[in-house]
Design a protein around this motif. Structure first.
Motif, PDB file in Angstrom:
ATOM      1  N   ILE A 150      11.472   0.573  -8.754  1.00  0.00           N
ATOM      2  CA  ILE A 150      12.337  -0.332  -9.519  1.00  0.00           C
ATOM      3  C   ILE A 150      11.511  -1.336 -10.309  1.00  0.00           C
ATOM      4  N   LEU A 151      10.419  -1.808  -9.703  1.00  0.00           N
ATOM      5  CA  LEU A 151       9.535  -2.765 -10.388  1.00  0.00           C
ATOM      6  C   LEU A 151       8.588  -2.089 -11.372  1.00  0.00           C
ATOM      7  N   GLU A 152       8.637  -0.758 -11.401  1.00  0.00           N
ATOM      8  CA  GLU A 152       7.776   0.041 -12.274  1.00  0.00           C
ATOM      9  C   GLU A 152       6.289  -0.266 -12.053  1.00  0.00           C
ATOM     10  N   LEU A 153       5.924  -0.365 -10.767  1.00  0.00           N
ATOM     11  CA  LEU A 153       4.523  -0.568 -10.411  1.00  0.00           C
ATOM     12  C   LEU A 153       3.765   0.730 -10.626  1.00  0.00           C
ATOM     13  N   ASP A 154       2.463   0.628 -10.762  1.00  0.00           N
ATOM     14  CA  ASP A 154       1.614   1.795 -10.959  1.00  0.00           C
ATOM     15  C   ASP A 154       1.780   2.779  -9.801  1.00  0.00           C
ATOM     16  N   PHE A 155       2.003   4.050 -10.136  1.00  0.00           N
ATOM     17  CA  PHE A 155       2.265   5.068  -9.121  1.00  0.00           C
ATOM     18  C   PHE A 155       1.123   5.189  -8.119  1.00  0.00           C
ATOM     19  N   LYS A 156      -0.101   5.360  -8.600  1.00  0.00           N
ATOM     20  CA  LYS A 156      -1.233   5.586  -7.695  1.00  0.00           C
ATOM     21  C   LYS A 156      -1.464   4.391  -6.776  1.00  0.00           C
ATOM     22  N   LYS A 157      -1.430   3.190  -7.333  1.00  0.00           N
ATOM     23  CA  LYS A 157      -1.623   1.986  -6.508  1.00  0.00           C
ATOM     24  C   LYS A 157      -0.492   1.834  -5.495  1.00  0.00           C
ATOM     25  N   SER A 158       0.719   2.112  -5.931  1.00  0.00           N
ATOM     26  CA  SER A 158       1.874   1.997  -5.031  1.00  0.00           C
ATOM     27  C   SER A 158       1.769   2.985  -3.880  1.00  0.00           C
ATOM     28  N   ILE A 159       1.436   4.226  -4.204  1.00  0.00           N
ATOM     29  CA  ILE A 159       1.331   5.256  -3.169  1.00  0.00           C
ATOM     30  C   ILE A 159       0.203   4.916  -2.195  1.00  0.00           C
ATOM     31  N   PHE A 160      -0.889   4.400  -2.710  1.00  0.00           N
ATOM     32  CA  PHE A 160      -2.008   4.008  -1.848  1.00  0.00           C
ATOM     33  C   PHE A 160      -1.596   2.862  -0.924  1.00  0.00           C
ATOM     34  N   ALA A 161      -0.896   1.857  -1.474  1.00  0.00           N
ATOM     35  CA  ALA A 161      -0.428   0.734  -0.654  1.00  0.00           C
ATOM     36  C   ALA A 161       0.565   1.205   0.401  1.00  0.00           C
ATOM     37  N   VAL A 162       1.482   2.081   0.021  1.00  0.00           N
ATOM     38  CA  VAL A 162       2.468   2.608   0.971  1.00  0.00           C
ATOM     39  C   VAL A 162       1.770   3.437   2.053  1.00  0.00           C
ATOM     40  N   THR A 163       0.797   4.242   1.669  1.00  0.00           N
ATOM     41  CA  THR A 163       0.057   5.053   2.639  1.00  0.00           C
ATOM     42  C   THR A 163      -0.667   4.168   3.654  1.00  0.00           C
ATOM     43  N   LEU A 164      -1.346   3.138   3.172  1.00  0.00           N
ATOM     44  CA  LEU A 164      -2.030   2.217   4.093  1.00  0.00           C
ATOM     45  C   LEU A 164      -1.017   1.466   4.962  1.00  0.00           C
ATOM     46  N   GLY A 165       0.131   1.151   4.381  1.00  0.00           N
ATOM     47  CA  GLY A 165       1.197   0.513   5.155  1.00  0.00           C
ATOM     48  C   GLY A 165       1.701   1.426   6.264  1.00  0.00           C
ATOM     49  N   ILE A 166       1.816   2.702   5.977  1.00  0.00           N
ATOM     50  CA  ILE A 166       2.236   3.675   6.983  1.00  0.00           C
ATOM     51  C   ILE A 166       1.198   3.762   8.101  1.00  0.00           C
ATOM     52  N   VAL A 167      -0.080   3.736   7.737  1.00  0.00           N
ATOM     53  CA  VAL A 167      -1.148   3.752   8.752  1.00  0.00           C
ATOM     54  C   VAL A 167      -1.051   2.509   9.642  1.00  0.00           C
ATOM     55  N   LEU A 168      -0.833   1.345   9.020  1.00  0.00           N
ATOM     56  CA  LEU A 168      -0.690   0.102   9.787  1.00  0.00           C
ATOM     57  C   LEU A 168       0.527   0.172  10.705  1.00  0.00           C
ATOM     58  N   ALA A 169       1.660   0.610  10.176  1.00  0.00           N
ATOM     59  CA  ALA A 169       2.877   0.722  10.991  1.00  0.00           C
ATOM     60  C   ALA A 169       2.678   1.715  12.135  1.00  0.00           C
ATOM     61  N   ALA A 170       1.997   2.815  11.850  1.00  0.00           N
ATOM     62  CA  ALA A 170       1.730   3.809  12.896  1.00  0.00           C
ATOM     63  C   ALA A 170       0.873   3.217  14.004  1.00  0.00           C
ATOM     64  N   ALA A 171      -0.142   2.446  13.624  1.00  0.00           N
ATOM     65  CA  ALA A 171      -1.010   1.812  14.636  1.00  0.00           C
ATOM     66  C   ALA A 171      -0.209   0.832  15.497  1.00  0.00           C
ATOM     67  N   ILE A 172       0.596   0.007  14.854  1.00  0.00           N
ATOM     68  CA  ILE A 172       1.399  -0.981  15.588  1.00  0.00           C
ATOM     69  C   ILE A 172       2.384  -0.281  16.521  1.00  0.00           C
ATOM     70  N   MET A 173       3.081   0.726  16.017  1.00  0.00           N
ATOM     71  CA  MET A 173       4.083   1.416  16.825  1.00  0.00           C
ATOM     72  C   MET A 173       3.446   2.240  17.944  1.00  0.00           C
ATOM     73  N   THR A 174       2.267   2.790  17.699  1.00  0.00           N
ATOM     74  CA  THR A 174       1.583   3.570  18.736  1.00  0.00           C
ATOM     75  C   THR A 174       1.159   2.664  19.882  1.00  0.00           C
ATOM     76  N   VAL A 175       0.518   1.546  19.553  1.00  0.00           N
ATOM     77  CA  VAL A 175       0.089   0.608  20.598  1.00  0.00           C
ATOM     78  C   VAL A 175       1.307   0.102  21.373  1.00  0.00           C
ATOM     79  N   GLY A 176       2.342  -0.285  20.634  1.00  0.00           N
ATOM     80  CA  GLY A 176       3.558  -0.761  21.302  1.00  0.00           C
ATOM     81  C   GLY A 176       4.199   0.296  22.179  1.00  0.00           C
TER      82      GLY A 176
END
Length: 158
Positions: free
Chosen positions: A120-146
Motif C-alpha cells: 500500500i505504501l509502495e515501498l521497494d519490493f526487494k527491501k520490503s521482502i528482505f525486511a519481512v524475511t528478517l522479521g519472520i526469522v526474528l518471529a521464528a526465534a522468539i516463538m521457538t524459544v517461547g
C-alpha cells in the motif's frame, strides 16, 4: 507424523495465525523443533510475494462492489492510515520498522500485514521482502524459544 508436519506447515501460511501459532503447534505435536522452524518460515514466506503484488489490486478492485465494497474500502483506508503513521514515525527507518513490525509477535502484526502495508505504501519490493524475511526469522526465534520454554515448564509441572 507427516500429517502433523503438513498441518503445521499449512497453519504457518494462514493470515493472523502464521508461524506465531504454527511453531507452538508443531512443538506441541512433538515434532523436531528445528524442522518445525524451517518449515514454518518457508510456509510463512510463500504468500508474501503474492500479497505484495496482488492484495492491494484486489482490494482496489473490490472497493466498489456491492457486497464486499465496504469491507475492502475499510481495509484500504486502514492500510493507508496505518502505513502513513508508520512512515511518519519511522521516517527513513522504514526497513527497521517493517522488520520489527513483522518480527515482534503481537496480535495484528506479521508477514501478511507487513507485506500488505509495504504494498500500500509502495515501498521497494526487494527491501520490503528482505525486511519481512528478517522479521519472520526474528518471529521464528522468539516463538521457538517461547514454545520450547513453555513445553519444558509444562513438563516440569507434571
Amino acid at each position: 507424523m507427516i500429517k502433523k508436519y503438513l498441518i503445521t506447515f499449512l497453519i504457518s501460511m494462514v493470515p493472523i495465525a502464521e508461524l506465531r501459532v504454527a511453531v507452538p503447534v508443531g512443538v506441541r505435536f512433538g515434532l523436531k523443533w528445528y524442522y518445525v522452524v524451517l518449515m514454518c518460515m518457508i510456509g510463512n514466506m510463500i504468500p508474501v510475494p503474492f500479497i505484495y503484488f496482488f492484495a492491494r489490486k484486489i482490494l482496489e478492485w473490490g472497493a466498489d462492489k456491492p457486497v464486499i465494497g465496504r469491507f475492502f474500502t475499510w481495509c484500504l483506508k486502514k492500510g493507508h492510515s496505518g502505513g502513513e503513521k508508520l512512515q511518519e514515525k519511522a521516517g527513513r527507518g522504514m526497513f527497521w520498522a517493517l522488520l520489527l513490525f513483522v518480527g515482534i509477535p503481537l496480535p495484528g502484526t506479521g508477514a501478511w500485514t507487513g507485506t500488505l502495508a509495504a504494498s500500500i505504501l509502495e515501498l521497494d519490493f526487494k527491501k520490503s521482502i528482505f525486511a519481512v524475511t528478517l522479521g519472520i526469522v526474528l518471529a521464528a526465534a522468539i516463538m521457538t524459544v517461547g514454545s520450547l520454554l513453555g513445553i519444558s515448564a509444562i513438563s516440569a509441572i507434571k
